[in-house]
Motif scaffolding. Structure first.
Motif, PDB file in Angstrom:
ATOM      1  N   PRO A  90       0.620   0.518 -14.911  1.00  0.00           N
ATOM      2  CA  PRO A  90       0.307   2.092 -14.533  1.00  0.00           C
ATOM      3  C   PRO A  90       1.718   2.840 -14.221  1.00  0.00           C
ATOM      4  O   PRO A  90       2.745   2.383 -13.416  1.00  0.00           O
ATOM      5  N   TRP A 400     -17.152  -3.175  -7.471  1.00  0.00           N
ATOM      6  CA  TRP A 400     -16.382  -2.528  -6.013  1.00  0.00           C
ATOM      7  C   TRP A 400     -15.841  -3.845  -5.404  1.00  0.00           C
ATOM      8  O   TRP A 400     -16.506  -4.954  -5.122  1.00  0.00           O
ATOM      9  N   GLN A 433     -10.733  -1.654  -5.058  1.00  0.00           N
ATOM     10  CA  GLN A 433     -10.552  -1.766  -6.506  1.00  0.00           C
ATOM     11  C   GLN A 433     -11.922  -1.274  -6.929  1.00  0.00           C
ATOM     12  O   GLN A 433     -13.084  -2.019  -6.895  1.00  0.00           O
ATOM     13  N   HIS A 456     -11.960  -0.119 -16.664  1.00  0.00           N
ATOM     14  CA  HIS A 456     -11.111   0.803 -15.802  1.00  0.00           C
ATOM     15  C   HIS A 456     -11.168   0.582 -14.613  1.00  0.00           C
ATOM     16  O   HIS A 456     -12.345   0.373 -13.751  1.00  0.00           O
ATOM     17  N   ALA A 457      -9.849   0.070 -13.809  1.00  0.00           N
ATOM     18  CA  ALA A 457      -9.872  -0.021 -12.378  1.00  0.00           C
ATOM     19  C   ALA A 457      -9.362   0.987 -11.790  1.00  0.00           C
ATOM     20  O   ALA A 457      -8.016   1.346 -12.140  1.00  0.00           O
ATOM     21  N   ARG A 458      -9.886   1.579 -10.782  1.00  0.00           N
ATOM     22  CA  ARG A 458      -9.542   2.627  -9.902  1.00  0.00           C
ATOM     23  C   ARG A 458      -8.850   2.070  -8.704  1.00  0.00           C
ATOM     24  O   ARG A 458      -9.801   1.492  -7.674  1.00  0.00           O
ATOM     25  N   ILE A 459      -7.508   1.999  -8.579  1.00  0.00           N
ATOM     26  CA  ILE A 459      -7.058   1.192  -7.295  1.00  0.00           C
ATOM     27  C   ILE A 459      -6.671   2.293  -6.129  1.00  0.00           C
ATOM     28  O   ILE A 459      -5.981   3.246  -6.544  1.00  0.00           O
ATOM     29  N   THR A 460      -6.985   1.880  -5.033  1.00  0.00           N
ATOM     30  CA  THR A 460      -6.643   2.893  -3.970  1.00  0.00           C
ATOM     31  C   THR A 460      -5.747   1.793  -2.856  1.00  0.00           C
ATOM     32  O   THR A 460      -6.448   1.010  -2.316  1.00  0.00           O
ATOM     33  N   ARG A 480      -3.665   6.558  -5.111  1.00  0.00           N
ATOM     34  CA  ARG A 480      -4.525   6.165  -5.911  1.00  0.00           C
ATOM     35  C   ARG A 480      -3.971   6.110  -7.321  1.00  0.00           C
ATOM     36  O   ARG A 480      -2.939   6.906  -7.890  1.00  0.00           O
ATOM     37  N   TYR A 481      -4.317   5.048  -8.122  1.00  0.00           N
ATOM     38  CA  TYR A 481      -3.869   4.989  -9.603  1.00  0.00           C
ATOM     39  C   TYR A 481      -4.875   4.331 -10.315  1.00  0.00           C
ATOM     40  O   TYR A 481      -5.727   3.613  -9.943  1.00  0.00           O
ATOM     41  N   GLY A 482      -4.887   4.321 -11.784  1.00  0.00           N
ATOM     42  CA  GLY A 482      -5.727   3.415 -12.583  1.00  0.00           C
ATOM     43  C   GLY A 482      -5.122   2.466 -13.374  1.00  0.00           C
ATOM     44  O   GLY A 482      -4.026   2.466 -13.811  1.00  0.00           O
ATOM     45  N   ASP A 484      -6.080   0.173 -17.053  1.00  0.00           N
ATOM     46  CA  ASP A 484      -7.060   0.065 -17.911  1.00  0.00           C
ATOM     47  C   ASP A 484      -6.875  -1.160 -18.962  1.00  0.00           C
ATOM     48  O   ASP A 484      -5.777  -1.848 -19.066  1.00  0.00           O
TER      49      ASP A 484
END
Length: 494
Positions: A90, A400, A433, A456-460, A480-482, A484
């Motif tokens: 990322p 999740w 995640q 696609h992993a959406r990380i916070t 947050r970021y992604g 792939d």
């Protein structure tokens, strides 16, 4: 010569001939005796044929030798899984060579399985993937014919839920749900019993807190149980289940970190973390870091439905960690010591959560395999070898994982010799995640599978949030970021 003398001479000459005639065998008697011997030999040959082991194997993907009458069988088994793909970096912000394109032999297992007279069975698997030796199932089981119970001993899954207990040959994505990775669900050495009655299946067992290894310092243990109800509605299959694991971590060992395989902790240090849905990297974007704890409890729920070519399934697991409190001190045992005197202690017992929901559909009309409360092999309707195109399945999943705990972020640095504790706030501990995944699975034959998967992993938050989003004005645990990934797999099993 007198008459008497003459008769005596004649009798003397005739006596040898009479004796020879009397000793001569009877040909008819000899023939009868030979016939009796031949008949006895024929019966012995027929008896040997009836009790001999059949040496001609039956064939699936591997030969199986079996003597059903005696109860013996023997079959080689194994699997090969080759992976290739890429995991994004990322913002190109993480300094590592372990992101980007990679290849891996995910599994390379060889083993044997079979049955033993009396209701016994065995299975042994060794894994040689990536030039390292590990073990799969290594079990001896007892399941007497006609009885509703069975007993298993050895190295096997700790009754830890539907997808983790299902063989990797039959899951619908390249990797299992992220919570199985984070909560360290895996095989361990143990003993378990299972009771079956119609649609109900209940298993309970006691395990060491490690898999097969050479360590001698592991005194941790796991008590586990799983209950499932699997009703049929016409041709449709349903299942609802629950599981529990109570895990006591291994003791400290004079500051020496345990090397036990498959342990849920390193001595009395817990750490929960997960990869971004791919084993092509060892980077974890969600990670609690190590903190002092005695053990944990995991509760799980699961459900599935098979409706012809359509399947629906989902699981959820909650873990509550029995953490050391700030100000804790270790006892007088000289072996009860951490490698580092000061460790992080949460502000209370932290809890974590993971879940997934999945839907899949066979475009070629097959129905997903199911057996003994787990996913199983799907029978290909039109194999490639018989002029068909095999089975084609599409799957989607939402995954999740929540490792974000305020009690852990508000932790303390505790000196376990003096009990002195100082606040140690770190917003980057843990993180969440959210995964959006899709896969295409092609099975040209029953024993071959090819995967193509996107995630696609959406990380916070998490330990890398400040690195990936250094200019963000938000708190670290809100950045947050992604990530792939695209991954392909070729697999074969027998």
């Amino acid at each position: 010569m007198t008459l008497n003398m003459t008769m005596a001479a004649v009798l003397a000459l005739a006596a040898p001939e009479a004796a020879e005639a009397q000793a001569a065998p009877d040909p008819a008697a000899q023939i009868a005796e030979l016939q009796q011997q031949i008949e006895a030999l024929r019966k012995e040959v027929e008896a040997l044929k009836a009790t001999s082991v059949k040496v001609t194997p039956t064939w699936g993907a591997a030969p199986k030798f079996e003597d059903k009458a005696a109860g013996w069988s023997f079959k080689p088994r194994g699997r090969l899984m080759l992976d290739a793909g890429t995991v994004s970096n990322p913002g190109d912000a993480v300094v590592t060579r372990n992101l980007g394109f990679n290849t891996r032999v995910r599994r390379l297992r060889l083993g044997v399985e079979g049955t033993i007279p009396g209701g016994f069975a065995y299975k042994v698997e060794a894994d040689f993937a990536n030039a390292q030796v590990g073990f799969g199932d290594v079990t001896l089981s007892y399941a007497p014919s006609g009885k509703p119970y069975e007993v298993t001993a050895g190295n096997f899954e700790t009754l830890n839920g539907l997808e983790q207990m299902t063989s990797s040959r039959f899951i619908s994505f390249a990797e299992r749900s992220a919570f199985n990775d984070a909560f360290v669900n895996t095989r361990r050495l143990g003993l378990a019993g299972t009771w079956k009655a119609d649609e109900l299946r209940w298993s309970a067992g006691l395990f060491a807190a490690h898999s097969i290894d050479s360590s001698l310092d592991n005194d941790g243990w796991i008590a586990a149980s799983r209950l499932t109800w699997s009703p049929k509605l016409g041709e449709d299959q349903l299942q609802f289940g629950a599981s529990v694991q109570m895990r006591e971590y291994q003791s400290n060992n004079g500051g020496t970190a345990s090397t036990s395989a498959g342990a849920p902790s390193t001595n009395q240090l817990a750490r929960l973390r997960a990869r971004p849905f791919s084993q092509l990297t060892d980077v974890r974007f969600v990670d609690t870091g190590a903190f002092a704890a005695r053990g944990d409890t995991i509760l799980g729920l699961e459900a599935l439905g098979i409706f012809g070519p359509l399947h629906l399934t989902g699981e959820a697991q909650w873990v509550r960690v029995d953490a050391y409190a700030p100000g804790s001190r270790l006892g007088g045992d000289p072996l009860d010591a951490f490698a580092s005197l000061t460790q992080i202690t949460p502000d209370g017992d932290p809890g974590f959560f993971g879940a997934y929901a999945e839907v899949g559909y066979y475009l070629t009309g097959e129905s997903r395999g199911f057996r003994d409360s787990l996913w199983n092999r799907t029978k290909v309707a039109k194999p490639f070898s018989k002029g068909g195109w095999g089975a084609l399945q599409v799957n989607s999943r939402v995954d999740w994982l929540d490792l974000d705990s305020g009690k852990l972020k508000r932790g303390f640095a505790t000196n376990f010799s003096t009990g002195a504790s100082t606040p140690s706030v770190a917003l980057g501990r843990g993180g969440t995640q959210l995964g959006l995944l899709s896969s295409l699975v092609w099975s040209p034959e029953d024993w071959f599978r090819f995967y193509l998967q996107y995630s696609h992993a959406r990380i916070t938050g998490g330990p890398l949030a400040a690195t990936v989003r250094p200019l963000s004005t938000k708190p670290i645990d809100e950045r947050r970021y992604g990530v792939d990934s695209v991954q392909a797999r070729a697999s074969f099993d027998f």
